[in-house]
Design an enzyme around this catalytic site. Structure first.
Site, PDB file in Angstrom:
ATOM      1  N   LEU A 151       0.940  -1.018  -0.002  1.00  0.00           N
ATOM      2  CA  LEU A 151      -0.208   0.307   0.035  1.00  0.00           C
ATOM      3  C   LEU A 151       0.951   1.154  -0.005  1.00  0.00           C
ATOM      4  CD1 LEU A 151      -2.623  -1.060   2.715  1.00  0.00           C
ATOM      5  CD2 LEU A 151      -2.998  -0.704   0.571  1.00  0.00           C
ATOM      6  N   GLU A 175     -10.436   0.829   7.547  1.00  0.00           N
ATOM      7  CA  GLU A 175     -10.044  -0.315   8.483  1.00  0.00           C
ATOM      8  C   GLU A 175      -8.687  -0.107   9.227  1.00  0.00           C
ATOM      9  OE1 GLU A 175      -9.466  -3.611   5.823  1.00  0.00           O
ATOM     10  OE2 GLU A 175     -11.346  -3.263   4.809  1.00  0.00           O
ATOM     11  N   LYS A 193      -5.145  -0.813  10.555  1.00  0.00           N
ATOM     12  CA  LYS A 193      -3.929  -1.350   9.711  1.00  0.00           C
ATOM     13  C   LYS A 193      -3.322  -2.302  10.794  1.00  0.00           C
ATOM     14  CE  LYS A 193       0.011  -0.483   6.759  1.00  0.00           C
ATOM     15  NZ  LYS A 193       0.794  -1.453   7.320  1.00  0.00           N
ATOM     16  N   ASP A 233      -0.873  -4.823  12.563  1.00  0.00           N
ATOM     17  CA  ASP A 233       0.622  -4.670  12.470  1.00  0.00           C
ATOM     18  C   ASP A 233       1.035  -6.351  12.284  1.00  0.00           C
ATOM     19  OD1 ASP A 233       3.199  -4.033  11.919  1.00  0.00           O
ATOM     20  OD2 ASP A 233       3.493  -3.078  14.001  1.00  0.00           O
ATOM     21  N   TYR A 279      -9.356  -9.301   5.324  1.00  0.00           N
ATOM     22  CA  TYR A 279      -9.901  -7.880   4.924  1.00  0.00           C
ATOM     23  C   TYR A 279      -9.963  -7.956   3.495  1.00  0.00           C
ATOM     24  CZ  TYR A 279      -4.619  -7.683   5.219  1.00  0.00           C
ATOM     25  OH  TYR A 279      -3.347  -7.922   4.899  1.00  0.00           O
ATOM     26  N   LYS A 314      -0.237   6.249   8.147  1.00  0.00           N
ATOM     27  CA  LYS A 314       0.439   5.556   9.147  1.00  0.00           C
ATOM     28  C   LYS A 314       0.489   6.439  10.274  1.00  0.00           C
ATOM     29  CE  LYS A 314       3.690   2.472   8.372  1.00  0.00           C
ATOM     30  NZ  LYS A 314       4.583   2.083   7.511  1.00  0.00           N
ATOM     31  N   CYS A 316      28.993   6.961  44.251  1.00  0.00           N
ATOM     32  CA  CYS A 316      27.815   7.919  44.009  1.00  0.00           C
ATOM     33  C   CYS A 316      28.379   9.147  43.097  1.00  0.00           C
ATOM     34  CB  CYS A 316      27.130   8.298  45.359  1.00  0.00           C
ATOM     35  SG  CYS A 316      26.052   9.900  45.173  1.00  0.00           S
ATOM     36  N   CYS A 368      27.980  12.245  45.812  1.00  0.00           N
ATOM     37  CA  CYS A 368      28.917  12.668  47.066  1.00  0.00           C
ATOM     38  C   CYS A 368      30.252  11.667  46.819  1.00  0.00           C
ATOM     39  CB  CYS A 368      28.076  12.393  48.167  1.00  0.00           C
ATOM     40  SG  CYS A 368      27.972  10.621  48.597  1.00  0.00           S
ATOM     41  N   CYS A 376      22.977   4.917  47.418  1.00  0.00           N
ATOM     42  CA  CYS A 376      23.980   5.566  48.169  1.00  0.00           C
ATOM     43  C   CYS A 376      23.596   5.763  49.552  1.00  0.00           C
ATOM     44  CB  CYS A 376      24.059   6.871  47.485  1.00  0.00           C
ATOM     45  SG  CYS A 376      24.821   8.266  48.583  1.00  0.00           S
ATOM     46  N   CYS A 385      24.382  13.068  51.311  1.00  0.00           N
ATOM     47  CA  CYS A 385      24.745  13.248  50.058  1.00  0.00           C
ATOM     48  C   CYS A 385      24.141  14.293  49.530  1.00  0.00           C
ATOM     49  CB  CYS A 385      24.279  11.925  49.332  1.00  0.00           C
ATOM     50  SG  CYS A 385      24.364  12.137  47.704  1.00  0.00           S
TER      51      CYS A 385
HETATM   52  S1  IVH Z   1      -5.511  -4.300   2.148  1.00  0.00           S
HETATM   53  C1  IVH Z   1      -3.642  -4.143  -2.079  1.00  0.00           C
HETATM   54  N1  IVH Z   1      -6.076  -4.107   4.777  1.00  0.00           N
HETATM   55  O1  IVH Z   1      -0.545  -3.711   5.331  1.00  0.00           O
HETATM   56  C2  IVH Z   1      -3.453  -4.145  -0.747  1.00  0.00           C
HETATM   57  N2  IVH Z   1      -3.812  -4.232   4.262  1.00  0.00           N
HETATM   58  O2  IVH Z   1       1.571  -1.927   4.355  1.00  0.00           O
HETATM   59  C3  IVH Z   1      -4.018  -5.188   0.305  1.00  0.00           C
HETATM   60  N3  IVH Z   1      -2.318  -4.586   6.355  1.00  0.00           N
HETATM   61  O3  IVH Z   1       0.643  -5.676   2.786  1.00  0.00           O
HETATM   62  C4  IVH Z   1      -4.010  -4.917   1.612  1.00  0.00           C
HETATM   63  N4  IVH Z   1      -4.148  -4.083   7.810  1.00  0.00           N
HETATM   64  O4  IVH Z   1      -0.192  -6.861   5.010  1.00  0.00           O
HETATM   65  C5  IVH Z   1      -4.984  -4.190   3.837  1.00  0.00           C
HETATM   66  N5  IVH Z   1      -6.948  -3.558   6.795  1.00  0.00           N
HETATM   67  C6  IVH Z   1      -5.912  -4.117   5.968  1.00  0.00           C
HETATM   68  C7  IVH Z   1      -4.667  -4.120   6.527  1.00  0.00           C
HETATM   69  C8  IVH Z   1      -3.597  -4.468   5.560  1.00  0.00           C
HETATM   70  C9  IVH Z   1      -2.781  -4.624   7.655  1.00  0.00           C
HETATM   71  C10 IVH Z   1      -1.050  -5.006   5.773  1.00  0.00           C
HETATM   72  C11 IVH Z   1      -1.025  -5.804   4.707  1.00  0.00           C
HETATM   73  C12 IVH Z   1      -0.320  -5.030   3.600  1.00  0.00           C
HETATM   74  C13 IVH Z   1       0.550  -4.025   4.338  1.00  0.00           C
HETATM   75  C14 IVH Z   1       0.904  -2.823   3.329  1.00  0.00           C
END
Ligand code: IVH
Length: 684
Positions: A93, A122, A124, A126, A234, A326, A420, A423, A438, A443
């Site tokens: 993305l 949505e 994101k 990690d 997703y 981000k 220390c 002191c 100490c 001190c």
């Molecule tokens: S959609 C064509 N939805 O973020 C893109 N990706 O930095 C399809 N990720 O490769 C991805 N949460 O591994 C999508 N709700 C979400 C996500 C998500 C995490 C990750 C995914 C992607 C990466 C991109």
């Protein structure tokens, strides 16, 4: 990491060299991150490298090369797993780091589509991207993203994840459907895993993402089965004309279908129709990311209409119909310049890191505590190391650990100093204790801390008695202990740097006003080891006068509910010391209030209730909040349990407490509800 910018006007050969250098550097980090699950720089530092390269390529299109990391995704799959050719590439993305970049994305789309646009927002996640292939409803293959075209076959490992349905729960599943999502490890499971790994002397993971990736890419599926992995689905890919494929015109319909098919779909997903509302959603989750028990690093904003998506298409790397907003980084790498030791009010010597200042979690961090000798040894951070600095659920920055692959040759382990720094006296670590002290009560470092603490907000609240003033008072021999504060006169204060008649008068009236603070505040101000705000409030309430506390034995204090043997012994020892008695005499002579709670007894609306406070409240310090709960008959323990009545959350709350509350179904309330709770004893 240098942030050299290569403007359009720089020397062409220098710029080409810099682009090559960046490409090599990025490719190296791609392998560490995607193949080895062992990154040596933070995501934010990585993003910065990519942005630099992208800028050069934008200014100098002749330098763009098809194999540049800006044009590709991830890293080549590992030979440990059979390769899987993705029929539809798994793309990455594009990122937006601000509302302006989000708006620029919307503008870019205007060139391709017209009419209203609805956005699906949505979280994101990690974690690690996964592709799940179902044939006639049966899970037949799971693959990682790899380089986007070829991934790794991890079917046996994914089959051990309970959240992944082995069979779709729709009545006539399509002949073939590919579901895409993210495998993740919940934060408590990650912490537990690292604890177990640590005990067994195994590998520690830097964060939940790495632990998810490492657990998913195990050669032995039995190891994966022991790890608590989960998944959020997703996206869905169907091949046109596939029998049984659900008809859908919008992404939200895809998500509904996935949900019906038994796949976990994140409940926070929302459809919004304006970019302002999208921005609000992003900001909301930026502030609340730690309310979740899994890690997110942003928000993915997607166009809802599949027809519009089709018109938008994609670049070589990412679709134009989605963008990742981000969050600002919470983790960065920086240079550890040195490790120093600070002396606290009780003489405790605390090591702390002096860092090359770095912007992390919304502020610049130059110092971070390392807690004690064992922590430094465990983390094995050495001056000269590149270290990972983190600021997450708590506002306090933390040094996570060194980046070993970047350690210069010949760095020696850090040794706790023998003397220390204030002191010069010996620093002592008692058997069985993790802290070093100490022991010299004279001190100057300790004196400064004790006097400054006495004047602080949760104690005697003396405005104008800050640390810089106290350092001068102690260095000039005007104040040796907290009793001396009350003997200060205008002439002495006028001699201090930064003091004129008005500031002197203000400080003297603040000192005078402090004489009538409640007994609990005085107890807090005396810096008695182990005795905090809650314990002080309990003792003041139960014994009513400082003289009663002076006369009490440890048993009498232990009889007070909430006072344990450690506090009782510590308070008794404190007042048994002649030196401390002399300080008390000075306070008595000065007319400082020794009597019990000055405020009329509050109605006992919280009797039998247990309220946990986490994070920073606006209207109460932690001590004041605890005192307010206790003075109304309640308890305020430091952790959440079945018997907790409510958890009050301020800014930057502890993730563990919130997760526990959620698991146990304990109500989580805000500061406004806390105010009501104090007044009425009722939850809203
Ligand atoms: S959609 C064509 N939805 O973020 C893109 N990706 O930095 C399809 N990720 O490769 C991805 N949460 O591994 C999508 N709700 C979400 C996500 C998500 C995490 C990750 C995914 C992607 C990466 C991109």
């Amino acid at each position: 990491m240098s942030a050299r910018a290569a403007g359009p006007g720089g020397d062409p050969s220098d710029i080409a060299r810099r682009a090559e250098e960046l490409r090599r550097e990025i490719a190296h980090h791609n392998v560490l991150y995607h193949q080895l699950d062992e990154p040596e720089i933070s995501d934010a530092d990585y993003d910065q490298l990519v942005r630099q390269l992208r800028q050069i390529e934008a200014d100098h299109p002749e330098l763009v090369d098809i194999s540049s990391p800006t044009q590709t995704v991830g890293a080549a799959p590992s030979p440990l797993f059979p390769p899987v050719q993705h029929r539809v590439p798994m793309m990455s993305l594009d990122n937006a780091f601000s509302i302006e970049e989000l708006e620029a994305w919307v503008k870019r789309m205007d060139r391709f589509i017209s009419g209203e646009v609805a956005y699906v927002c949505e979280l994101k996640i990690d974690g690690v991207a996964i592709s799940l292939l179902y044939e006639n409803g049966e899970l037949v293959r799971a693959a990682t993203r790899g380089d986007g075209r070829v991934g790794e076959d991890v079917t046996a490992n994914v089959a051990t994840i309970d959240a992944v349905p082995k069979r779709l729960t729709v009545s006539s599943p399509p002949a073939e459907v590919e579901v895409r999502g993210e495998v993740y490890m919940p934060v408590p499971s990650f912490e537990e895993l690292n604890r177990r790994q640590g005990e067994a002397g195994g590998r520690l993971f830097a964060n939940p993402r790495n632990s998810a990736a490492g657990s998913l890419r195990q050669k032995d599926p039995k190891v994966t089965a022991e790890r608590d992995l989960s998944v959020w689905a997703y996206e869905m890919v169907t091949v046109a004309g596939t029998a049984g494929a659900p008809a859908r015109s919008y992404h939200h319909e895809t998500l509904d279908y996935l949900r019906r098919a038994g796949l976990p779909v994140n409940p926070q997903i929302t459809v919004l129709t304006s970019i302002d509302a999208v921005h609000d959603f992003c900001r909301h989750w930026e502030a609340h990311r730690h309310d979740l028990d899994y890690e997110i690093d942003g928000v993915v904003v997607k166009v809802d209409s599949l027809a519009q998506r089709e018109e938008l298409g994609h670049t070589s790397k990412a679709p134009r119909w989605a963008i990742a907003y981000k969050f600002p980084p919470e983790e960065r790498t920086t240079l550890l310049r040195g490790i120093m030791v600070s002396i606290g009010k009780s003489g405790k010597a605390t090591p702390f890191a002096q860092l090359e200042p770095v912007f992390v979690g919304g502020s610049t961090v130059g110092l971070a505590t390392l807690h004690n000798e064992d922590q430094v040894r465990l983390k094995d951070v050495r001056p000269g190391d590149t270290v990972v600095v983190r600021k997450a659920g708590d506002v306090i920055p933390e040094v996570v650990g060194p980046v070993l692959s970047l350690r210069p040759k010949g760095l020696r382990p850090w040794r706790f100093p023998a003397n220390c720094p204030s002191c010069g006296g010996p620093l002592v670590r008692l058997e069985g204790e993790s802290d070093t002290f100490c022991t010299n009560l004279d001190c100057p470092g300790q004196r400064v801390q004790r006097v400054a603490h006495f004047g602080s907000r949760g104690a005697m609240d003396i405005e104008g008695l800050g640390e810089q003033t106290v350092i001068q008072l102690v260095n000039q021999g005007l104040v040796g202990d907290v009793g001396d504060i009350y003997a200060l006169g205008a002439d002495q204060l006028l001699g201090l740097e930064g003091f004129a008649t008005t500031s002197v008068n203000n400080l003297l009236s603040a000192i005078e006003a402090s004489k009538s603070r409640p007994l609990a505040n005085l107890l807090v101000g005396l810096s008695i080891r182990h005795l905090g705000g809650a314990g002080s409030a309990l003792l003041a309430r139960a014994l009513g006068h400082l003289d009663a506390i002076l006369a009490a034995g440890p048993e009498e204090m232990e009889a007070v509910e909430g006072i344990g043997p450690t506090i009782a012994r510590s308070v008794h020892e404190f007042f048994a010391s002649e030196r401390n008695r002399a300080v008390i005499d000075k306070l008595r002579t000065a007319g400082v209030n020794f009597a019990g709670p000055a405020a009329p007894e509050a109605p006992q609306v919280l009797a039998g209730k247990s309220i946990v406070v986490t994070g920073t409240l606006e209207g109460w310090s932690r001590e004041q909040a605890e005192e307010a709960i206790i003075s109304r008959g309640g308890k305020s323990p430091g952790s959440v349990s079945k018997s907790t009545t409510a958890v009050v959350v301020g800014t930057s709350p502890g993730a563990a407490k919130l997760t526990k509350a959620e698991q146990l179904g304990v109500p989580v309330v805000d500061e406004a509800a806390f105010a009501r709770l104090l007044e009425t004893g009722e939850l809203p």
